[in-house]
Design a protein around this motif. Structure first.
Motif, short mmCIF file in Angstrom:
data_model
loop_
_atom_site.label_atom_id
_atom_site.label_comp_id
_atom_site.label_asym_id
_atom_site.label_seq_id
_atom_site.Cartn_x
_atom_site.Cartn_y
_atom_site.Cartn_z
N ASN A 213 4.86 16.39 8.30
CA ASN A 213 4.04 17.40 7.67
C ASN A 213 4.42 17.61 6.20
O ASN A 213 5.08 18.59 5.85
N TYR A 214 4.02 16.67 5.35
CA TYR A 214 4.24 16.76 3.91
C TYR A 214 3.24 15.83 3.23
O TYR A 214 2.55 15.06 3.88
N VAL A 215 3.16 15.93 1.92
CA VAL A 215 2.28 15.05 1.15
C VAL A 215 3.15 14.00 0.46
O VAL A 215 4.33 14.23 0.20
N PRO A 216 2.58 12.83 0.15
CA PRO A 216 3.39 11.76 -0.44
C PRO A 216 3.84 12.05 -1.87
O PRO A 216 4.85 11.53 -2.32
N TYR A 217 3.09 12.88 -2.57
CA TYR A 217 3.46 13.23 -3.94
C TYR A 217 2.78 14.53 -4.33
O TYR A 217 1.76 14.92 -3.75
N VAL A 218 3.37 15.20 -5.34
CA VAL A 218 2.80 16.40 -5.92
C VAL A 218 2.90 16.24 -7.43
O VAL A 218 3.97 15.91 -7.95
N GLN A 219 1.79 16.48 -8.11
CA GLN A 219 1.82 16.48 -9.57
C GLN A 219 1.82 17.91 -10.05
O GLN A 219 1.02 18.74 -9.60
N THR A 220 2.75 18.21 -10.94
CA THR A 220 2.79 19.50 -11.60
C THR A 220 3.00 19.22 -13.08
O THR A 220 3.96 18.53 -13.45
N GLY A 221 2.08 19.67 -13.88
CA GLY A 221 2.13 19.33 -15.30
C GLY A 221 2.08 17.82 -15.47
O GLY A 221 1.23 17.15 -14.89
N ASN A 222 3.01 17.30 -16.24
CA ASN A 222 3.03 15.85 -16.47
C ASN A 222 4.09 15.14 -15.63
O ASN A 222 4.51 14.04 -15.96
N LEU A 223 4.50 15.78 -14.52
CA LEU A 223 5.48 15.16 -13.63
C LEU A 223 4.87 14.92 -12.25
O LEU A 223 4.18 15.79 -11.72
N ASP B 217 0.87 -1.17 0.00
CA ASP B 217 0.00 0.00 0.00
C ASP B 217 0.91 1.22 0.00
O ASP B 217 1.99 1.20 0.60
N ALA B 218 0.46 2.28 -0.66
CA ALA B 218 1.27 3.50 -0.69
C ALA B 218 1.41 4.02 0.74
O ALA B 218 0.42 4.29 1.40
N PRO B 219 2.64 4.12 1.24
CA PRO B 219 2.85 4.56 2.62
C PRO B 219 2.33 5.97 2.88
O PRO B 219 2.46 6.86 2.03
N ALA B 220 1.76 6.18 4.06
CA ALA B 220 1.30 7.51 4.46
C ALA B 220 2.50 8.34 4.91
O ALA B 220 3.49 7.79 5.40
N PRO B 221 2.43 9.65 4.75
CA PRO B 221 3.53 10.51 5.21
C PRO B 221 3.75 10.36 6.72
O PRO B 221 2.80 10.16 7.47
N ALA B 222 5.00 10.49 7.14
CA ALA B 222 5.36 10.36 8.55
C ALA B 222 5.51 11.71 9.23
O ALA B 222 5.82 11.77 10.40
N LEU C 165 6.90 2.93 -6.59
CA LEU C 165 5.92 2.47 -7.57
C LEU C 165 4.51 2.50 -6.99
O LEU C 165 3.56 2.86 -7.68
N ALA C 166 4.37 2.16 -5.72
CA ALA C 166 3.06 2.21 -5.07
C ALA C 166 2.54 3.64 -5.03
O ALA C 166 1.36 3.90 -5.29
N GLN C 167 3.42 4.59 -4.74
CA GLN C 167 3.02 6.00 -4.72
C GLN C 167 2.67 6.47 -6.14
O GLN C 167 1.70 7.23 -6.32
N ALA C 168 3.44 6.05 -7.14
CA ALA C 168 3.13 6.43 -8.52
C ALA C 168 1.76 5.89 -8.93
O ALA C 168 1.00 6.58 -9.60
N LYS C 169 1.46 4.69 -8.48
CA LYS C 169 0.15 4.10 -8.77
C LYS C 169 -0.96 4.90 -8.09
O LYS C 169 -1.97 5.24 -8.70
N ALA D 187 -0.83 8.04 -7.16
CA ALA D 187 -0.89 9.36 -7.80
C ALA D 187 -1.57 9.30 -9.16
O ALA D 187 -2.06 10.32 -9.65
N SER D 188 -1.62 8.12 -9.74
CA SER D 188 -2.23 7.92 -11.06
C SER D 188 -3.61 7.28 -10.95
O SER D 188 -4.05 6.58 -11.86
N ASP D 189 -4.26 7.50 -9.82
CA ASP D 189 -5.60 6.94 -9.58
C ASP D 189 -5.64 5.43 -9.75
O ASP D 189 -6.62 4.88 -10.29
N GLY D 190 -4.57 4.76 -9.34
CA GLY D 190 -4.51 3.31 -9.41
C GLY D 190 -4.23 2.75 -10.79
O GLY D 190 -4.32 1.55 -11.01
N ASP D 191 -3.88 3.61 -11.74
CA ASP D 191 -3.69 3.20 -13.13
C ASP D 191 -2.25 3.45 -13.58
O ASP D 191 -1.91 4.55 -14.01
#
Length: 156
Positions: free
Chosen positions: A27-37, A20-25, A77-81, A83-87
């Motif tokens: 005060n931050y978020v696990p990922y940020v999307q900006t544009g296509n990154l 499972d995508a690990p939760a932050p430990a 990879l779990a976080q990328a998944k 961040a990509s709505d499981g896709d």
């Protein structure tokens, strides 16, 4: 064959599953999307037994460090998944990884340790898993873990 199928098939062939995508430990978020990154926060080494702790050059061998780095790659990879709505078909490529190795001042095999993550990414993503990278030493890492790795993925 879709990227998700390829990645998940390759993971299964290696006897691996995404955690499972690990939760932050903190005060931050696990990922940020900006544009296509997608910028994924540092993922710390852990496995089914818990945190993989220790200092390379003192407590752990280079091979144990590479296994710790491999665990970070699975979390990335779990976080990328996530961040990509499981896709994972939305993940076009791995752009860059930055790896931190909890090591003694005289330890110089950081690149070999981080290869544990790099090799896994190429094994499951093929050429799309080849990436720019840094591998650096750290005097200590959060919670005493052996390895922490952050990454940037390109998505469609």
């Amino acid at each position: 064959m879709t990227m998700t199928h390829e990645i998940e098939t390759k993971l299964a062939e290696l006897g691996l599953t995404l955690p499972d995508a690990p939760a932050p430990a903190a005060n931050y978020v696990p990922y940020v999307q900006t544009g296509n990154l997608i910028h994924i926060s540092g993922q710390i080494s852990n496995d089914e037994a818990g945190l993989i702790v220790g200092k390379l050059g003192l407590d752990l061998t280079t091979e144990q460090g590479a296994q710790a780095a491999r665990s970070c790659a699975l979390s990335l990879l779990a976080q990328a998944k996530a961040a990509s709505d499981g896709d994972l078909t939305k993940v076009k490529r791995l752009v860059k990884m930055v790896g931190f190795v909890n090591s003694t001042p005289d330890f110089t095999e950081q690149p070999t340790v981080i290869n544990g993550a790099s090799d896994l990414m190429v094994a499951v993503m093929g050429d799309a898993g080849r990436h720019a990278r840094s591998a650096v030493s750290a005097a200590s890492l959060p919670l005493g873990v052996a390895v922490e790795i952050e990454a940037i993925f390109e998505v469609v």
